[in-house]
Structures are given as structure tokens and as C-alpha cells.
Design an enzyme around this catalytic site. Structure first.
Site, mmCIF file in Angstrom:
data_model
loop_
_atom_site.group_PDB
_atom_site.id
_atom_site.type_symbol
_atom_site.label_atom_id
_atom_site.label_comp_id
_atom_site.label_asym_id
_atom_site.label_seq_id
_atom_site.Cartn_x
_atom_site.Cartn_y
_atom_site.Cartn_z
ATOM 1 N N CYS A 243 -5.909 -2.767 1.744
ATOM 2 C CA CYS A 243 -5.738 -2.839 3.193
ATOM 3 C C CYS A 243 -7.060 -3.018 3.941
ATOM 4 O O CYS A 243 -7.646 -4.087 3.938
ATOM 5 C CB CYS A 243 -4.965 -1.619 3.675
ATOM 6 S SG CYS A 243 -4.327 -1.772 5.366
ATOM 7 N N LYS B 5 -8.994 3.208 -2.675
ATOM 8 C CA LYS B 5 -9.384 2.589 -1.406
ATOM 9 C C LYS B 5 -10.788 3.041 -1.018
ATOM 10 O O LYS B 5 -11.106 4.232 -1.045
ATOM 11 C CB LYS B 5 -8.375 2.973 -0.320
ATOM 12 C CG LYS B 5 -8.512 2.214 0.995
ATOM 13 C CD LYS B 5 -7.335 2.540 1.896
ATOM 14 C CE LYS B 5 -7.344 1.737 3.174
ATOM 15 N NZ LYS B 5 -6.129 1.994 3.990
ATOM 16 N N GLU C 195 0.837 -1.204 0.000
ATOM 17 C CA GLU C 195 0.000 0.000 0.000
ATOM 18 C C GLU C 195 0.873 1.257 0.000
ATOM 19 O O GLU C 195 1.842 1.358 0.770
ATOM 20 C CB GLU C 195 -0.894 -0.022 1.242
ATOM 21 C CG GLU C 195 -1.844 1.143 1.382
ATOM 22 C CD GLU C 195 -2.720 1.029 2.621
ATOM 23 O OE1 GLU C 195 -3.696 1.785 2.714
ATOM 24 O OE2 GLU C 195 -2.437 0.181 3.502
#
Length: 259
Positions: A144, A111, A42
């Protein structure tokens, strides 16, 4: 068969130049092992725990990182999946792009879920998920925290994802997530999963490491320790259909009467 690699890179690489130099130095090894696809952690391009510098290092989706990845992917004949800080107008996103071995953008994802902590000071959530195809696999990206929601994994699996790439920046106090939750996500959806974390220290943050490549039946094909490491695994496409036929969660969930 798809050969996948995860680069569990050191998190204390100083800046963009140092990160791209580290990647370029390790790509000959990755290519020599026959990898078709390399997954980086990430926000690899800029660094994760960098506070206000996130605004300075953010870039458009066709910025310097995309151009460098195109060059490296073509030079080494493999796809590269890389996290970076994306700037779109005045808005910043925690994003990931995948550049194919021909230098063409295969996939891009923002994200969805911004976790508590410094990210909420700078980053906006993305909207929606898209799949891309590579070497016969339908591939999704969850970044994540996104992967810690069963709803997001089930959603991409229902869309047809057979491999889910998860660039992450998991801290050292979240061992259970990497060891137990993430392989479970692969098992309960019958998909392959590549979870790419960082290693070591960046500022006051310690990273867990423990990147993993998991199979549709929940087995671990490769697991990293705490330090910098490159993982490799061969993914047999036939295992997806086999696992989903044995445990048809995706079909049988539609039979549930929950109201």
C-alpha cells in the site's frame, strides 16, 4: 510468460472464516483461467478497517492463514499472495506472504511505511525488502503506502525486481493514486506491477477498488471498476528488458551529479 490474477475482494467479509471461504469459492475460477499467481488485498486475511480487532486477529507467520493458504495453493496448483496481520512476540506488523503451488513459502514482507491513521495505533514498521523468484520472474512486495514512495520502487527495481506486487487498502477518496501514480511507478522503473485493492465498504471506510495490472511501459493490461472483480493478465518477461533498454533510468540515474 506468467499468468497473474488479482482478486479485488469485497471488504465487508465478516471474519477470517468468511474470507477464507470466499477465497476457496473463487479459486476454481482462478485456476480454470490458468493463473500461476493470485494476489489478494492488504490485510485480506483479517480485514483492514477493524480497529482493536486487529490485535485479536493477528497471528504468527506460520499460523492458521499460512496453513490454509498452503492447503489451497496445493489443491489448485497456483501461488497465493495474501496480506495478513502478523504477530511477532508483542509486536504487530502489516505483512504479506506468498505461498507457492507446492505449499512452500516463497516470500514474506512487512509494510515499511505506516501511514497516518489507525494503523499507527497498532502496527510497527518493517525493516528491509527481500525478493523471491517464481516462474522466471524476480518479485518484490510493497504494501500500500510503501508503493507511493518513488524511493521504495526504485530500490526494489535496482535490486532486480521485474514484478512488484502491491496489496493495498486504498480509500475511495484517493483515485489519483490508483489511476495515475501507480502505473507511473511501473513506467519509471520498467517493471510489471500488480496493485490489488479491496472493494465496497467496511465499517465507515469506503474502498476505491480500481485494482490494476500495469506493464513496464506503463500500459494497463487489466483494470477493475469499483466492485468485487477478478482480473487476469499474461506477463511477457521479455518486456522488462525491452522497456529498461528503451528508457535506462536505472542505469542513467547513477550518472547524475546532484551534490
Amino acid at each position: 510468460m506468467l499468468t497473474i490474477a488479482i482478486a479485488q475482494a469485497p471488504s465487508d467479509l465478516a471474519d477470517w472464516a468468511a474470507r477464507m471461504a470466499w477465497l476457496e469459492a473463487h479459486l476454481p475460477e482462478v485456476s480454470a483461467q490458468g493463473a500461476d499467481l493470485l494476489v489478494l488485498p492488504e490485510l485480506f486475511a483479517c480485514g483492514y478497517f477493524i480497529g482493536d480487532q486487529l490485535q485479536e486477529r493477528a497471528e504468527p507467520c506460520d499460523g492458521v492463514t499460512a496453513k490454509q493458504l498452503q492447503k489451497l495453493a496445493q489443491a489448485h496448483g497456483l501461488a497465493i499472495h495474501c496480506g495478513y496481520a502478523e504477530r511477532s512476540g508483542e509486536t504487530l506488523y502489516n505483512s504479506a506472504m506468498c505461498i507457492g503451488p507446492d505449499g512452500v513459502l516463497l516470500g514474506h514482507q512487512r509494510k515499511l511505511a505506516i501511514p497516518p491513521g489507525f494503523e499507527r495505533n497498532f502496527l510497527a514498521p518493517g525493516d528491509g525488502v527481500s525478493l523471491f523468484e517464481f516462474r522466471g520472474f524476480k518479485i518484490a512486495t510493497l504494501i500500500c503506502y510503501d508503493a507511493e514512495f518513488p524511493e521504495t520502487f526504485r530500490h526494489v527495481a535496482a535490486l532486480g525486481a521485474e514484478l512488484v506486487l502491491v496489496p493495498t487498502a486504498l480509500g475511495a477518496d484517493w483515485n489519483w493514486v490508483a489511476e495515475t501514480m501507480i502505473p507511473t511507478r511501473a513506467y519509471e522503473n520498467g517493471v510489471f506491477l500488480a496493485y490489488a485493492n479491496g472493494a465496497g465498504q467496511q465499517g465507515d471506510m469506503s474502498f476505491l477498488g480500481k485494482s490494476v495490472i500495469a506493464t513496464p511501459d506503463g500500459r494497463e493490461l487489466a483494470r477493475a471498476a469499483a466492485g468485487p472483480e477478478i482480473l487476469f493478465a499474461d506477463l511477457d518477461h521479455a518486456l522488462v528488458a525491452k522497456a529498461q533498454a528503451r528508457l535506462p533510468y536505472l542505469k542513467d540515474r547513477l550518472r547524475l551529479h546532484l551534490s
